[in-house]
Write an enzyme that holds these catalytic residues in place. Structure first.
Site, PDB file in Angstrom:
ATOM      1  N   ALA A   1       0.833  -1.208   0.000  1.00  0.00           N
ATOM      2  CA  ALA A   1       0.000   0.000   0.000  1.00  0.00           C
ATOM      3  C   ALA A   1       0.867   1.258   0.000  1.00  0.00           C
ATOM      4  CB  ALA A   1      -0.936  -0.016   1.207  1.00  0.00           C
ATOM      5  N   TYR A   2       1.904   1.230   0.804  1.00  0.00           N
ATOM      6  CA  TYR A   2       2.835   2.362   0.862  1.00  0.00           C
ATOM      7  C   TYR A   2       3.478   2.588  -0.503  1.00  0.00           C
ATOM      8  CZ  TYR A   2       7.080   4.936   2.300  1.00  0.00           C
ATOM      9  OH  TYR A   2       8.102   5.841   2.423  1.00  0.00           O
TER      10      TYR A   2
END
Length: 253
Positions: free
Chosen positions: A155-156
């Site tokens: 996600a990052y």
């Protein structure tokens, strides 16, 4: 007088870490700097450090996830210093964790504070930069986006990789106006990285072995001074690139 004296910069997340290091380095070159952050006391402390050195600073409280706050940051900068030449999109909430564990709320916060805020601020800054004959935009990404093993960083990495695409587009679309856009991928002694090193000791030991220079970058001396150099005309033909300030660790080819 330095080449950058009289320029104006806006640095988000300037109350600590990389943002503070960049703000201090720019101010040391005679750049008037607006420092923004969610905690007023922190940005006021950065402003105090700048004015203590003889520089000009405007501390502003604001949340990069709030479109009205972003517009106010730019408006107040221009009203106070007369224009805008350098934009540093540094502030970012980080959605860490395995995909099954990252909540919609965390992912959305990462997107809103990352690529959406970056997009909004670039558009707000553009007319002011164009009016002064050009400017330089710095967006921040991470080597997490090119990790072989993306476990825990998906996600990052997704929000950071989106920022790289925005940089490339801005460089292509606004170059004729004299506006350059660059993505910076730093490793620096920020509170976030220090926390990660302390809480992931085994991974941290392996991490250091992958850095040819064997150390983490210093906030002002390594990251801030590099930003200063990239603002100068010596590097004025460079745009659209991702520049890793990480001691030689990542390979963005």
């Amino acid at each position: 007088m330095t080449e950058l004296a009289g320029k104006v910069a806006l640095v988000t997340g300037g109350g600590q870490g990389v943002g503070q290091g960049v703000a201090l380095a720019l101010a040391s070159e005679g750049v008037a700097v607006t420092i923004t952050g969610r905690t007023l006391a922190k940005v006021e402390e950065t402003a105090r450090l700048i004015t203590e050195r003889g520089g000009k600073a405007l501390p502003l409280e604001g949340n990069v996830k709030d479109a009205a706050d972003l517009a106010s940051m730019v408006d107040q900068t221009v009203a106070t210093f007369g224009g805008l030449d350098i934009l540093v999109n540094n502030a970012q909430e980080v959605p860490l964790g395995k995909l099954a564990d990252v909540t919609d709320e965390a992912f959305l916060a990462g997107f809103e504070s990352g690529p959406l805020a970056t997009h909004r601020l670039m558009k707000l800054a553009r007319p002011h930069m164009a009016a002064r004959g050009g400017g330089t935009i710095f967006n921040f990404c991470s080597s997490a986006g090119i990790r072989w093993d993306m476990t825990g960083y998906g996600a990052y990495a997704a929000v950071k990789q989106a920022i790289r695409s925005l940089t490339r587009a801005a460089a292509a679309e606004w170059g004729a106006e004299g506006i350059r856009a660059l993505t910076i991928a730093p490793h620096a002694e920020s509170p976030g990285l220090k926390w990660w090193l302390e809480n992931n000791p085994e991974e941290a030991r392996a991490f250091f072995k992958t850095i040819p220079l064997g150390r983490i970058g210093k906030l002002e001396e390594d990251i801030g001074r590099a930003i200063v150099a990239l603002c100068r005309q010596d590097l004025g033909y460079l745009t659209g690139a991702t520049i890793p300030l990480d001691g030689g660790q990542a390979n963005f080819d």
